[in-house]
Design a protein around this motif. Structure first.
Motif, PDB file in Angstrom:
ATOM      1  N   HIS A 141       0.815  -1.216   0.000  1.00 23.91           N
ATOM      2  CA  HIS A 141       0.000   0.000   0.000  1.00 23.91           C
ATOM      3  C   HIS A 141       0.852   1.271   0.000  1.00 23.91           C
ATOM      4  CE1 HIS A 141      -3.520  -2.291   2.170  1.00 23.91           C
ATOM      5  NE2 HIS A 141      -3.154  -2.862   1.046  1.00 23.91           N
ATOM      6  N   LEU A 142       2.167   1.148  -0.184  1.00 22.81           N
ATOM      7  CA  LEU A 142       3.042   2.320  -0.091  1.00 22.81           C
ATOM      8  C   LEU A 142       2.703   3.353  -1.160  1.00 22.81           C
ATOM      9  CD1 LEU A 142       6.692   1.142   0.679  1.00 22.81           C
ATOM     10  CD2 LEU A 142       4.920   1.936   2.260  1.00 22.81           C
ATOM     11  N   ARG A 143       2.763   4.615  -0.767  1.00 20.18           N
ATOM     12  CA  ARG A 143       2.480   5.691  -1.709  1.00 20.18           C
ATOM     13  C   ARG A 143       3.750   6.246  -2.361  1.00 20.18           C
ATOM     14  NH1 ARG A 143       0.989   8.168   3.417  1.00 20.18           N
ATOM     15  NH2 ARG A 143       2.604   9.671   4.064  1.00 20.18           N
ATOM     16  N   ASN A 144       4.910   5.627  -2.102  1.00 21.79           N
ATOM     17  CA  ASN A 144       6.179   6.111  -2.646  1.00 21.79           C
ATOM     18  C   ASN A 144       6.199   6.016  -4.176  1.00 21.79           C
ATOM     19  OD1 ASN A 144       6.420   5.392   0.072  1.00 21.79           O
ATOM     20  ND2 ASN A 144       8.606   5.027  -0.073  1.00 21.79           N
ATOM     21  N   ASN A 199      10.271  -1.055  10.409  1.00 16.13           N
ATOM     22  CA  ASN A 199       9.505  -1.277   9.187  1.00 16.13           C
ATOM     23  C   ASN A 199       8.014  -1.026   9.419  1.00 16.13           C
ATOM     24  OD1 ASN A 199      11.913  -2.031   7.986  1.00 16.13           O
ATOM     25  ND2 ASN A 199      11.559  -4.222   8.298  1.00 16.13           N
ATOM     26  N   ALA A 200       7.523  -1.437  10.587  1.00 16.96           N
ATOM     27  CA  ALA A 200       6.111  -1.228  10.912  1.00 16.96           C
ATOM     28  C   ALA A 200       5.764   0.258  10.900  1.00 16.96           C
ATOM     29  CB  ALA A 200       5.789  -1.839  12.270  1.00 16.96           C
ATOM     30  N   ASN A 206       3.545   5.735   5.665  1.00 13.87           N
ATOM     31  CA  ASN A 206       3.778   5.979   4.240  1.00 13.87           C
ATOM     32  C   ASN A 206       2.857   5.177   3.319  1.00 13.87           C
ATOM     33  OD1 ASN A 206       6.451   7.709   4.109  1.00 13.87           O
ATOM     34  ND2 ASN A 206       6.782   6.145   5.680  1.00 13.87           N
ATOM     35  N   SER A 207       1.692   4.805   3.800  1.00 16.40           N
ATOM     36  CA  SER A 207       0.776   3.995   2.993  1.00 16.40           C
ATOM     37  C   SER A 207      -0.491   4.757   2.618  1.00 16.40           C
ATOM     38  CB  SER A 207       0.383   2.717   3.756  1.00 16.40           C
ATOM     39  OG  SER A 207       1.491   1.869   3.925  1.00 16.40           O
ATOM     40  N   PHE A 208      -1.066   4.368   1.486  1.00 19.09           N
ATOM     41  CA  PHE A 208      -2.374   4.896   1.103  1.00 19.09           C
ATOM     42  C   PHE A 208      -3.434   4.385   2.082  1.00 19.09           C
ATOM     43  CE2 PHE A 208      -0.361   5.048  -3.171  1.00 19.09           C
ATOM     44  CZ  PHE A 208      -0.671   6.356  -3.518  1.00 19.09           C
TER      45      PHE A 208
END
Length: 225
Positions: A141-144, A199-200, A206-208
């Protein structure tokens, strides 16, 4: 928890029926380490296949796209890269995106699409071991931009597993001990606090927003990821 598995499975069976026959239904299940992504994905897929009577669904774990230890040793700081294995930058995101794009394309009956799995005992990916539809992994789900956000753009739905942080930590500690990542509880705790929980936090920050939140399975379950 069976009711939750059944409900989610029935939902996906109905959702798949509404798709054009040449289009796959792609679901990305994410969560922090220890949230239960693998367990949830595998049990939903099992139920979908039982309901349909065919192998309609399959889990594609992101773990197969870990960089190998050989590759990590080529990084500028190989010791850090190997210790931080599991961080988003230790995955072949580009390779994963290529797979997602192939699965997003219209289905061709004469085309077989392979995907790697991951051998936790050996600690490296296993090539061409899996074939299609529910993705599960930490960073789905990362928005990077540009790669991670592109992966998200191909998904029909984003499911995020919500879990108590302390429950997740205890699950990972047990897993590290069982897989000999930490030879003692103290070593396992050190790795959890200095890698997995970092990481958590990265995932949470940083996720949508997910399209669905699924509460974690019971703490008594034996298999978690």
């Amino acid at each position: 928890m069976d009711k939750t598995y059944d409900s989610l499975s029935n939902y996906l069976v109905q959702k798949e029926k509404s798709h054009p026959p040449e289009v796959r239904c792609l679901i990305a299940i994410a969560g922090i380490p220890g949230s239960g992504k693998s367990t949830l994905s595998e049990r939903i897929v099992s139920r979908i296949n039982n309901l349909s009577g065919t192998k309609k669904a399959i889990v594609v774990p992101m773990d197969g796209f870990h960089y190998t230890k050989k590759k990590l040793r080529t990084f500028s700081d190989p010791d850090e890269a190997i210790f931080r294995r599991g961080a988003h930058w230790t995955f072949d995101a580009q390779g994963f995106l290529i797979l997602v794009e192939r699965l997003r394309a219209p289905i061709k009956n004469d085309t077989v699409i392979g995907a790697p799995s991951f051998d936790h005992g050996r600690g490296d990916p296993v090539s061409d071991d899996i074939k299609i539809i529910i993705f599960e992994g930490l960073y789905l789900h990362l928005r990077n931009p540009p790669i991670w956000s592109s992966i998200v753009s191909h998904m029909d739905e984003l499911w995020f597993i919500q879990v108590d942080r302390e429950i997740a930590k205890e699950r990972i500690i047990k897993r590290h001990i069982q897989s000999h990542i930490g030879e003692s509880r103290e070593e396992a705790i050190f790795r959890v606090e200095n890698n997995d929980m970092i990481n958590a936090d990265y995932i949470l920050n940083n996720s949508f927003p997910p399209t669905r939140i699924v509460h974690s399975i019971e703490a008594t379950e034996q298999e978690f990821d």
